[in-house]
Design a protein around this motif. Structure first.
Motif, PDB file in Angstrom:
ATOM      1  N   THR A   1      -6.243  -3.791  10.295  1.00  0.00           N
ATOM      2  CA  THR A   1      -6.339  -3.481  11.725  1.00  0.00           C
ATOM      3  C   THR A   1      -5.821  -2.091  12.069  1.00  0.00           C
ATOM      4  OG1 THR A   1      -4.142  -4.386  12.206  1.00  0.00           O
ATOM      5  CG2 THR A   1      -6.010  -5.923  12.247  1.00  0.00           C
ATOM      6  N   GLY A   2      -5.012  -1.510  11.185  1.00  0.00           N
ATOM      7  CA  GLY A   2      -4.386  -0.227  11.471  1.00  0.00           C
ATOM      8  C   GLY A   2      -3.236  -0.330  12.447  1.00  0.00           C
ATOM      9  N   GLU A   3      -2.847  -1.554  12.786  1.00  0.00           N
ATOM     10  CA  GLU A   3      -1.806  -1.776  13.787  1.00  0.00           C
ATOM     11  C   GLU A   3      -0.457  -2.072  13.147  1.00  0.00           C
ATOM     12  OE1 GLU A   3      -2.298  -1.413  17.015  1.00  0.00           O
ATOM     13  OE2 GLU A   3      -4.432  -0.982  16.748  1.00  0.00           O
ATOM     14  N   LYS A   4       0.614  -1.768  13.917  1.00  0.00           N
ATOM     15  CA  LYS A   4       1.957  -2.155  13.501  1.00  0.00           C
ATOM     16  C   LYS A   4       2.122  -3.651  13.661  1.00  0.00           C
ATOM     17  CE  LYS A   4       4.048   0.483  16.451  1.00  0.00           C
ATOM     18  NZ  LYS A   4       5.140   1.163  17.199  1.00  0.00           N
ATOM     19  N   LEU A   5       2.824  -4.264  12.733  1.00  0.00           N
ATOM     20  CA  LEU A   5       3.099  -5.686  12.823  1.00  0.00           C
ATOM     21  C   LEU A   5       4.419  -5.970  13.529  1.00  0.00           C
ATOM     22  CD1 LEU A   5       1.809  -6.845   9.332  1.00  0.00           C
ATOM     23  CD2 LEU A   5       0.813  -7.339  11.565  1.00  0.00           C
ATOM     24  N   ASN A   6       5.340  -5.033  13.507  1.00  0.00           N
ATOM     25  CA  ASN A   6       6.602  -5.197  14.236  1.00  0.00           C
ATOM     26  C   ASN A   6       6.665  -4.145  15.351  1.00  0.00           C
ATOM     27  OD1 ASN A   6       6.806  -3.464  11.853  1.00  0.00           O
ATOM     28  ND2 ASN A   6       8.957  -3.152  12.364  1.00  0.00           N
ATOM     29  N   ASP A   7       6.857  -4.618  16.591  1.00  0.00           N
ATOM     30  CA  ASP A   7       6.870  -3.722  17.745  1.00  0.00           C
ATOM     31  C   ASP A   7       8.013  -2.717  17.669  1.00  0.00           C
ATOM     32  OD1 ASP A   7       4.658  -4.955  18.848  1.00  0.00           O
ATOM     33  OD2 ASP A   7       5.866  -6.444  19.924  1.00  0.00           O
TER      34      ASP A   7
ATOM     35  N   ASP B   1      15.284   2.343   8.880  1.00  0.00           N
ATOM     36  CA  ASP B   1      14.399   1.595   9.767  1.00  0.00           C
ATOM     37  C   ASP B   1      13.033   1.436   9.113  1.00  0.00           C
ATOM     38  OD1 ASP B   1      16.348   1.368  11.710  1.00  0.00           O
ATOM     39  OD2 ASP B   1      15.707   3.173  12.780  1.00  0.00           O
ATOM     40  N   VAL B   2      12.438   0.265   9.317  1.00  0.00           N
ATOM     41  CA  VAL B   2      11.179  -0.082   8.653  1.00  0.00           C
ATOM     42  C   VAL B   2      10.111  -0.446   9.680  1.00  0.00           C
ATOM     43  CG1 VAL B   2      10.064  -1.607   6.979  1.00  0.00           C
ATOM     44  CG2 VAL B   2      12.496  -1.024   6.715  1.00  0.00           C
ATOM     45  N   THR B   3       8.920   0.131   9.522  1.00  0.00           N
ATOM     46  CA  THR B   3       7.746  -0.272  10.289  1.00  0.00           C
ATOM     47  C   THR B   3       6.653  -0.668   9.304  1.00  0.00           C
ATOM     48  OG1 THR B   3       8.289   1.236  12.100  1.00  0.00           O
ATOM     49  CG2 THR B   3       6.032   0.423  11.991  1.00  0.00           C
ATOM     50  N   LEU B   4       6.024  -1.816   9.574  1.00  0.00           N
ATOM     51  CA  LEU B   4       4.994  -2.349   8.683  1.00  0.00           C
ATOM     52  C   LEU B   4       3.634  -2.286   9.365  1.00  0.00           C
ATOM     53  CD1 LEU B   4       4.456  -3.866   5.968  1.00  0.00           C
ATOM     54  CD2 LEU B   4       4.696  -5.996   7.281  1.00  0.00           C
ATOM     55  N   TYR B   5       2.632  -1.761   8.640  1.00  0.00           N
ATOM     56  CA  TYR B   5       1.277  -1.634   9.159  1.00  0.00           C
ATOM     57  C   TYR B   5       0.322  -2.536   8.388  1.00  0.00           C
ATOM     58  CZ  TYR B   5       3.008   2.812  11.137  1.00  0.00           C
ATOM     59  OH  TYR B   5       3.723   3.770  11.806  1.00  0.00           O
ATOM     60  N   ASP B   6      -0.615  -3.116   9.108  1.00  0.00           N
ATOM     61  CA  ASP B   6      -1.689  -3.890   8.496  1.00  0.00           C
ATOM     62  C   ASP B   6      -2.874  -2.957   8.274  1.00  0.00           C
ATOM     63  OD1 ASP B   6      -3.826  -5.550   7.855  1.00  0.00           O
ATOM     64  OD2 ASP B   6      -3.242  -7.107   9.269  1.00  0.00           O
TER      65      ASP B   6
ATOM     66  N   GLY C   1       0.835  -1.192   0.000  1.00  0.00           N
ATOM     67  CA  GLY C   1       0.000   0.000   0.000  1.00  0.00           C
ATOM     68  C   GLY C   1       0.871   1.244   0.000  1.00  0.00           C
ATOM     69  N   HIS C   2       0.744   2.063   1.049  1.00  0.00           N
ATOM     70  CA  HIS C   2       1.582   3.251   1.163  1.00  0.00           C
ATOM     71  C   HIS C   2       3.045   2.840   1.341  1.00  0.00           C
ATOM     72  CE1 HIS C   2      -1.908   5.741   1.330  1.00  0.00           C
ATOM     73  NE2 HIS C   2      -2.334   5.254   2.491  1.00  0.00           N
ATOM     74  N   ASN C   3       3.906   3.555   0.683  1.00  0.00           N
ATOM     75  CA  ASN C   3       5.348   3.304   0.758  1.00  0.00           C
ATOM     76  C   ASN C   3       6.006   4.642   1.102  1.00  0.00           C
ATOM     77  OD1 ASN C   3       7.976   2.285   0.407  1.00  0.00           O
ATOM     78  ND2 ASN C   3       7.922   2.663  -1.807  1.00  0.00           N
TER      79      ASN C   3
ATOM     80  N   ASP D   1       0.774  -9.599  -5.168  1.00  0.00           N
ATOM     81  CA  ASP D   1      -0.567  -9.089  -5.444  1.00  0.00           C
ATOM     82  C   ASP D   1      -1.623  -9.842  -4.640  1.00  0.00           C
ATOM     83  OD1 ASP D   1      -2.297  -7.313  -6.784  1.00  0.00           O
ATOM     84  OD2 ASP D   1      -2.841  -8.871  -8.228  1.00  0.00           O
ATOM     85  N   GLY D   2      -1.417  -9.903  -3.313  1.00  0.00           N
ATOM     86  CA  GLY D   2      -2.420 -10.516  -2.458  1.00  0.00           C
ATOM     87  C   GLY D   2      -3.636  -9.627  -2.302  1.00  0.00           C
ATOM     88  N   ASP D   3      -4.658 -10.129  -1.619  1.00  0.00           N
ATOM     89  CA  ASP D   3      -5.887  -9.364  -1.435  1.00  0.00           C
ATOM     90  C   ASP D   3      -5.827  -8.424  -0.248  1.00  0.00           C
ATOM     91  OD1 ASP D   3      -7.138 -10.463  -3.627  1.00  0.00           O
ATOM     92  OD2 ASP D   3      -7.995 -12.131  -2.488  1.00  0.00           O
ATOM     93  N   GLY D   4      -4.821  -8.588   0.620  1.00  0.00           N
ATOM     94  CA  GLY D   4      -4.658  -7.685   1.747  1.00  0.00           C
ATOM     95  C   GLY D   4      -3.953  -6.412   1.327  1.00  0.00           C
ATOM     96  N   LEU D   5      -3.621  -5.591   2.308  1.00  0.00           N
ATOM     97  CA  LEU D   5      -2.936  -4.335   2.026  1.00  0.00           C
ATOM     98  C   LEU D   5      -2.063  -3.984   3.221  1.00  0.00           C
ATOM     99  CD1 LEU D   5      -2.963  -2.333  -0.364  1.00  0.00           C
ATOM    100  CD2 LEU D   5      -4.562  -0.936   0.949  1.00  0.00           C
ATOM    101  N   TYR D   6      -0.817  -3.650   2.949  1.00  0.00           N
ATOM    102  CA  TYR D   6       0.155  -3.390   4.008  1.00  0.00           C
ATOM    103  C   TYR D   6       0.950  -2.139   3.665  1.00  0.00           C
ATOM    104  CZ  TYR D   6      -1.116  -8.082   5.384  1.00  0.00           C
ATOM    105  OH  TYR D   6      -1.834  -9.188   5.777  1.00  0.00           O
ATOM    106  N   HIS D   7       1.173  -1.317   4.691  1.00  0.00           N
ATOM    107  CA  HIS D   7       1.820  -0.024   4.489  1.00  0.00           C
ATOM    108  C   HIS D   7       3.201  -0.002   5.144  1.00  0.00           C
ATOM    109  CE1 HIS D   7      -2.110   1.218   3.150  1.00  0.00           C
ATOM    110  NE2 HIS D   7      -2.635   0.952   4.350  1.00  0.00           N
ATOM    111  N   LEU D   8       4.133   0.644   4.463  1.00  0.00           N
ATOM    112  CA  LEU D   8       5.503   0.762   4.963  1.00  0.00           C
ATOM    113  C   LEU D   8       5.786   2.188   5.398  1.00  0.00           C
ATOM    114  CD1 LEU D   8       7.508  -1.258   2.272  1.00  0.00           C
ATOM    115  CD2 LEU D   8       7.111  -1.938   4.647  1.00  0.00           C
TER     116      LEU D   8
END
Length: 218
Positions: free
Chosen positions: A118-124, A110-115, A37-39, A76-83
């Motif tokens: 859920t709007g949540e970070k996947l890596n603490d 440094d990289v943070t990944l969002y789902d 998604g967003h990069n 090209d999965g059906d989900g969406l993830y933001h960096l």
């Protein structure tokens, strides 16, 4: 085969392996329901290492964002993830003295990944990438500043950084388990990028997954 020819052959295989990107073998890559998604790539106050060529924030962020999209858009999965990515420092090596001093180029981010779901970070904690130019871009006894332009160094660093980021995602494939009940999330990349530019504040803060201003580290 002589030792020298053997080393050359090994180097050639390593170069091909390092350069290969997703889908380049004709197959459609899969990583569960992952879709980029967003990069958002920022370089708010990057540290320029010693004996480094100068690079602007725009040069750094554009090069890295482009490399990441080239690497990850084939998924090209059906989900969406933001960096959310923050470039902390870099060295674009200047010409050095062979053998005595051969500076190396490097980029740290440094990289943070969002789902998006859920709007949540996947890596603490942010995942740190330390990217060098890679074996295929190394000339024995010579620093890359002698043999590469600044643009070539930056391309090499961001290509390697994007490869390491992809590898990290693959190591955490459990994040991207497909949900059979989940409908494909629409995402107009051009439209969303325009909105991101509008909502990024004057201080350079990056919007979070919901479009609200935040930072890449949040």
């Amino acid at each position: 085969m002589t030792p020298i020819r053997r080393l050359v052959a090994i180097g050639a295989v390593a170069a091909i392996s390092a350069c290969a990107g997703p889908g380049q073998n004709g197959e459609t890559p899969e990583l569960g329901d992952f879709r980029l998604g967003h990069n958002v790539v920022l370089a708010q106050e990057p540290t320029k290492g010693p004996f480094s060529r100068e690079a602007t924030r725009e040069e750094l962020t554009t090069a890295l964002a482009d490399a990441i999209e080239e690497r990850l858009l084939p998924y090209d999965g059906d989900g969406l993830y933001h960096l959310g990515i923050s470039i902390g420092g870099y060295v674009l090596a200047q010409p050095g003295v062979p053998v005595v001093y051969t500076p190396k180029s490097v980029m740290i981010f440094d990289v943070t990944l969002y789902d998006n779901d859920t709007g949540e970070k996947l890596n603490d904690e942010p995942f740190r990438v330390t990217a060098f130019e890679g074996l295929q871009n190394t000339v024995p006894l010579l620093g890359s500043g002698i043999t590469r332009t600044k643009e070539e160094q930056l391309e090499n660093l961001t290509t390697e950084g994007a490869r390491m980021l992809e590898e990290w995602l693959e190591e955490n494939e459990e994040w991207f388990e497909p949900d059979t009940d989940q409908a494909r999330v629409p995402f107009d990349r051009e439209e969303q990028e325009a909105k991101l530019r509008e909502t990024t504040d004057a201080a350079g803060n990056a919007p979070g997954p919901d479009g609200a201003a935040g930072t890449a580290e949040n």
